[in-house]
Design a protein around this motif. Structure first.
Motif, mmCIF file in Angstrom:
data_model
loop_
_atom_site.group_PDB
_atom_site.id
_atom_site.type_symbol
_atom_site.label_atom_id
_atom_site.label_comp_id
_atom_site.label_asym_id
_atom_site.label_seq_id
_atom_site.Cartn_x
_atom_site.Cartn_y
_atom_site.Cartn_z
ATOM 1 N N TYR A 11 34.557 8.215 -6.989
ATOM 2 C CA TYR A 11 34.475 6.844 -6.489
ATOM 3 C C TYR A 11 35.053 6.788 -5.093
ATOM 4 N N GLU A 12 34.397 6.039 -4.227
ATOM 5 C CA GLU A 12 34.904 5.775 -2.877
ATOM 6 C C GLU A 12 35.046 4.266 -2.724
ATOM 7 N N TYR A 13 36.091 3.851 -2.015
ATOM 8 C CA TYR A 13 36.356 2.429 -1.816
ATOM 9 C C TYR A 13 35.115 1.734 -1.258
ATOM 10 N N GLY A 14 34.747 0.621 -1.862
ATOM 11 C CA GLY A 14 33.602 -0.160 -1.404
ATOM 12 C C GLY A 14 32.278 0.273 -2.011
ATOM 13 N N MET A 15 32.288 1.343 -2.802
ATOM 14 C CA MET A 15 31.057 1.829 -3.420
ATOM 15 C C MET A 15 30.498 0.750 -4.349
ATOM 16 N N LYS A 16 29.206 0.463 -4.225
ATOM 17 C CA LYS A 16 28.557 -0.525 -5.096
ATOM 18 C C LYS A 16 28.172 0.151 -6.402
ATOM 19 N N LEU A 17 28.629 -0.420 -7.500
ATOM 20 C CA LEU A 17 28.297 0.118 -8.818
ATOM 21 C C LEU A 17 27.331 -0.835 -9.508
ATOM 22 N N ASP A 18 26.272 -0.293 -10.044
ATOM 23 C CA ASP A 18 25.243 -1.065 -10.740
ATOM 24 C C ASP A 18 25.356 -0.716 -12.225
ATOM 25 N N VAL A 19 26.333 -1.315 -12.890
ATOM 26 C CA VAL A 19 26.619 -0.985 -14.286
ATOM 27 C C VAL A 19 25.921 -1.980 -15.206
ATOM 28 N N VAL A 20 24.990 -1.458 -15.998
ATOM 29 C CA VAL A 20 24.315 -2.284 -16.986
ATOM 30 C C VAL A 20 24.917 -2.027 -18.370
ATOM 31 N N TYR A 50 27.882 5.548 -17.102
ATOM 32 C CA TYR A 50 27.200 4.284 -17.329
ATOM 33 C C TYR A 50 25.725 4.415 -17.002
ATOM 34 N N GLU A 51 24.974 3.458 -17.517
ATOM 35 C CA GLU A 51 23.547 3.369 -17.215
ATOM 36 C C GLU A 51 23.367 2.245 -16.204
ATOM 37 N N ASP A 52 22.560 2.505 -15.157
ATOM 38 C CA ASP A 52 22.329 1.476 -14.153
ATOM 39 C C ASP A 52 21.053 0.691 -14.463
ATOM 40 N N SER A 53 20.709 -0.258 -13.604
ATOM 41 C CA SER A 53 19.556 -1.127 -13.868
ATOM 42 C C SER A 53 18.224 -0.382 -13.816
ATOM 43 N N ARG A 54 18.215 0.820 -13.256
ATOM 44 C CA ARG A 54 16.987 1.633 -13.260
ATOM 45 C C ARG A 54 16.911 2.541 -14.484
ATOM 46 N N GLY A 55 17.947 2.489 -15.331
ATOM 47 C CA GLY A 55 17.977 3.310 -16.530
ATOM 48 C C GLY A 55 18.564 4.691 -16.300
ATOM 49 N N LEU A 75 21.534 7.503 -15.683
ATOM 50 C CA LEU A 75 22.920 7.724 -16.087
ATOM 51 C C LEU A 75 23.730 8.174 -14.878
ATOM 52 N N ASN A 76 24.922 7.636 -14.754
ATOM 53 C CA ASN A 76 25.828 7.961 -13.649
ATOM 54 C C ASN A 76 27.214 8.197 -14.223
ATOM 55 N N THR A 77 27.935 9.182 -13.687
ATOM 56 C CA THR A 77 29.334 9.385 -14.057
ATOM 57 C C THR A 77 30.161 9.273 -12.796
ATOM 58 N N ILE A 78 31.192 8.451 -12.858
ATOM 59 C CA ILE A 78 32.052 8.199 -11.704
ATOM 60 C C ILE A 78 33.487 8.559 -12.080
ATOM 61 N N LYS A 79 34.152 9.342 -11.230
ATOM 62 C CA LYS A 79 35.573 9.659 -11.394
ATOM 63 C C LYS A 79 36.360 8.758 -10.468
ATOM 64 N N TYR A 80 37.486 8.256 -10.942
ATOM 65 C CA TYR A 80 38.313 7.354 -10.153
ATOM 66 C C TYR A 80 39.760 7.509 -10.574
ATOM 67 N N THR A 81 40.658 6.892 -9.861
ATOM 68 C CA THR A 81 42.065 6.938 -10.250
ATOM 69 C C THR A 81 42.543 5.537 -10.613
ATOM 70 N N VAL A 82 43.454 5.497 -11.548
ATOM 71 C CA VAL A 82 44.034 4.233 -12.011
ATOM 72 C C VAL A 82 45.527 4.428 -12.227
ATOM 73 N N ALA A 83 46.233 3.342 -12.346
ATOM 74 C CA ALA A 83 47.646 3.413 -12.714
ATOM 75 C C ALA A 83 47.709 3.786 -14.187
ATOM 76 N N GLY A 84 48.434 4.837 -14.503
ATOM 77 C CA GLY A 84 48.572 5.260 -15.892
ATOM 78 C C GLY A 84 49.320 4.214 -16.705
ATOM 79 N N GLU A 85 49.156 4.288 -17.982
ATOM 80 C CA GLU A 85 49.854 3.364 -18.868
ATOM 81 C C GLU A 85 51.257 3.891 -19.067
ATOM 82 N N CYS A 86 52.212 3.218 -18.480
ATOM 83 C CA CYS A 86 53.594 3.659 -18.485
ATOM 84 C C CYS A 86 54.299 3.122 -19.729
ATOM 85 N N ARG A 87 54.657 4.019 -20.601
ATOM 86 C CA ARG A 87 55.341 3.614 -21.847
ATOM 87 C C ARG A 87 56.775 4.119 -21.810
#
Length: 110
Positions: free
Chosen positions: A57-66, A87-92, A94-106
């Protein structure tokens, strides 16, 4: 004196486990992503679709998630960790996107 040694040992173990968890988390994510990639290839074959290519994933990337097909969950950690979604987009397609998130801190206590 024994209590002080025990506390010191616990502190050393906590620091080393934290270091191992950080490196080990990346390896664990790569294993999960690899398993997900194999599963998505099989899913694509069953659906008569092309297998998705993993993209970062790159900042500003448009995702077409159906439809979300699969998610590689982020690690439980008090840090920024990798995750992935297929995910599957509107054209049918399949796309896989890697991204980073804040981990769940327990953290215990509080």
């Amino acid at each position: 004196m024994n209590a002080l040694k025990l506390i010191a040992l616990a502190g050393v173990m906590a620091v080393s486990m934290s270091a191992l968890a950080e490196g080990g988390g990346d390896r664990a994510f790569e294993k999960m992503l690899s398993a997900n990639t194999r599963a998505m290839k099989q899913y694509a074959a069953n659906e008569g679709k092309a297998a998705p290519v993993v993209k970062d994933y790159e900042y500003g990337m448009k995702l077409d998630v159906v439809k979300v097909v699969s998610v590689v969950r982020p690690a439980v950690a008090c840090a920024v960790v990798p995750a992935a979604m297929t995910y599957e987009d509107s054209r049918g397609l399949l796309n896989t996107i890697k991204y980073t998130v804040a981990g769940e801190c327990r953290q215990r206590g509080g």
